[in-house]
Write an enzyme that holds these catalytic residues in place. Structure first.
Site, PDB file in Angstrom:
ATOM      1  N   TYR A 147       0.817  -1.214   0.000  1.00  0.00           N
ATOM      2  CA  TYR A 147       0.000   0.000   0.000  1.00  0.00           C
ATOM      3  C   TYR A 147       0.854   1.269   0.000  1.00  0.00           C
ATOM      4  CZ  TYR A 147      -4.000  -3.045   1.056  1.00  0.00           C
ATOM      5  OH  TYR A 147      -4.971  -4.020   1.015  1.00  0.00           O
ATOM      6  N   LYS A 198       4.187 -14.625   3.938  1.00  0.00           N
ATOM      7  CA  LYS A 198       4.257 -15.577   2.819  1.00  0.00           C
ATOM      8  C   LYS A 198       5.728 -15.666   2.415  1.00  0.00           C
ATOM      9  CE  LYS A 198       2.116 -18.164  -0.231  1.00  0.00           C
ATOM     10  NZ  LYS A 198       1.559 -19.472   0.153  1.00  0.00           N
ATOM     11  N   ASP A 231      -1.833 -18.448   4.033  1.00  0.00           N
ATOM     12  CA  ASP A 231      -2.860 -19.369   3.525  1.00  0.00           C
ATOM     13  C   ASP A 231      -3.252 -20.383   4.599  1.00  0.00           C
ATOM     14  OD1 ASP A 231      -0.205 -20.075   3.161  1.00  0.00           O
ATOM     15  OD2 ASP A 231      -0.512 -21.165   1.299  1.00  0.00           O
ATOM     16  N   ASP A 255      -5.424  -6.410   5.938  1.00  0.00           N
ATOM     17  CA  ASP A 255      -6.652  -5.832   5.397  1.00  0.00           C
ATOM     18  C   ASP A 255      -7.684  -6.937   5.158  1.00  0.00           C
ATOM     19  OD1 ASP A 255      -8.508  -4.248   4.179  1.00  0.00           O
ATOM     20  OD2 ASP A 255      -7.257  -3.654   2.489  1.00  0.00           O
ATOM     21  N   ASP A 259     -11.191  -8.272   7.773  1.00  0.00           N
ATOM     22  CA  ASP A 259     -12.592  -8.333   7.350  1.00  0.00           C
ATOM     23  C   ASP A 259     -13.177  -9.726   7.598  1.00  0.00           C
ATOM     24  OD1 ASP A 259     -12.361  -5.722   6.617  1.00  0.00           O
ATOM     25  OD2 ASP A 259     -13.289  -5.963   4.656  1.00  0.00           O
TER      26      ASP A 259
END
Ligand code: ATP
Length: 364
Positions: A147, A198, A231, A255, A259
């Site tokens: 970002y 990751k 994952d 992010d 959610d």
């Protein structure tokens, strides 16, 4: 009149209120109402100043975040209570990016704190899970990663076009959010931290996360530390959320994960967040956006904004008042004194009134 810096060191906490757009204005009004009830008669009252930064102002005179805003907020205020920005009349979302992303970046609010605490078992989509099973926080790095806005496009719109978006990970940025995670676990008796990345594929950027985590965890031998690839983490959060207390991760994964976490804990209407720089002015906002389709109808659930204001009280050192606010929301949810999204019959204003009244009758 704004106070000067020396006057800011008083017991009064000065709150900048930025309601923004859509339901942001409705839920913020209720959060202020509840905050006033929670702090009335205290030696450290709150003082509120409202700012009209949002779509209406942008369409009127082109102002998004005024040039002097950041310096003024730093100098004169202790915290920011934010509603939401976003308006169909501004499809570019320029004002929203300038105001919210501008404040996050310019105030260096490097922690995005999103607690996921289930208040009533009936609200989780997970079968056979109760309030003890969903009680964790997601700490998202809030200033860099994918970002950071570094990249570019080449031969845009042609068959040969190329788009590059850089993933920025700095030693300073990674270390401070990981340290915050361990400190948070210690302060809240959460006992364990899981770092997620990751690094098996992102062998440069997330290798830095691995190395910093390995180093910092040695300084917190009282906290259990664990690593999961993102994952695996999302599968585990859905399969058995009770194993997590503090999860720390990068901007993009945080992010998405937060959610998911918000849904496990009862949905957007209830989800709070803090954009924090420890010891400095920080910003507190509900996770939901401006929800234009329900705006102005007295339908929006104010609980996400109210729980965000409890995080703000924590940040201001008013822990018992924060607990009183959380207890009021917990009681409202369990007894269905809520808006319709949580199965109640109240409007936004009436839900806020109920919370304020409960707190007045059950003060900190
Ligand atoms: P934005 O573009 O500002 O993010 P949005 O409408 O795309 O706005 P949200 O505001 O997050 O996204 O809301 C998505 C939907 O979730 C809304 O249309 C609404 O139905 C529901 N919702 C969000 N917040 C609330 C709330 N506080 N109370 C009730 N329903 C909500």
């Amino acid at each position: 009149m704004p106070l000067n810096h020396s006057e800011k060191i008083s017991t009064t906490k000065r709150i900048a209120v930025i309601p923004g757009d859509g339901i942001g204005t409705e839920v913020t009004r209720e959060a202020v109402k509840v905050l006033k009830a929670a702090t009335s008669g205290r030696s450290a009252p709150l003082e509120f100043t409202e700012f009209d930064w949002g779509a209406e102002r942008y369409l009127r005179d082109g102002t998004t975040l005024p040039a002097e805003a950041v310096a003024m907020l730093r100098r004169d205020y202790d915290a920011i209570l934010f509603g939401a920005v976003g308006d169909p009349r501004v499809p570019s979302n320029k004002h929203a990016a300038d105001i919210l992303l501008g404040l996050r970046a310019k105030l260096d609010l490097y922690v995005n704190l999103r607690p996921a605490q289930l208040l009533d078992a009936a609200l989780t989509p997970l079968r056979d899970r109760g309030t003890k099973d969903v009680n964790f926080v997601v700490l998202r790095e809030n200033t860099e990663g994918l970002y950071a806005g570094i990249g570019g496009q080449f031969q845009r719109g042609t068959p040969h076009e190329l788009a590059v978006q850089e993933d920025v990970n700095t030693r300073k940025g990674v270390e401070r959010i990981i340290r915050y995670a361990f400190d948070y676990a210690r302060q809240h008796n959460f006992g364990r931290v899981c770092m997620s990345d990751k690094s098996n594929v992102l062998t440069f950027g997330h290798d830095l996360w691995q190395r910093v985590f390995s180093q910092v965890k040695n300084e917190y031998s009282d906290i259990e530390s664990r690593h999961l690839y993102i994952d695996t983490l999302v599968m585990e959060v859905v399969r058995d959320p009770g194993q997590f207390r503090v999860i720390v991760t990068c901007n993009l994964f945080g992010d998405i994960l937060s959610d998911l976490a918000a849904q496990l804990a009862g949905g957007l209407g209830l989800a709070p967040s803090g954009n924090i720089h420890p010891g400095k002015i920080s910003l507190f906002e509900p996770v939901h956006g401006s929800a234009p389709t329900i705006a102005g109808k007295n339908l929006a659930n104010p609980a996400g904004a109210v729980l965000s204001s409890a995080l703000m009280l924590d940040h201001l050192g008013l822990a018992s008042q924060a607990d009183a606010v959380r207890k009021a929301v917990r009681t409202a949810v369990r007894e269905k004194h809520t808006t319709i999204d949580l199965g109640g019959t109240l409007g936004t204003r009436e839900a806020g009134d109920w919370l304020a009244e409960y707190i007045t009758k059950n003060p900190a």
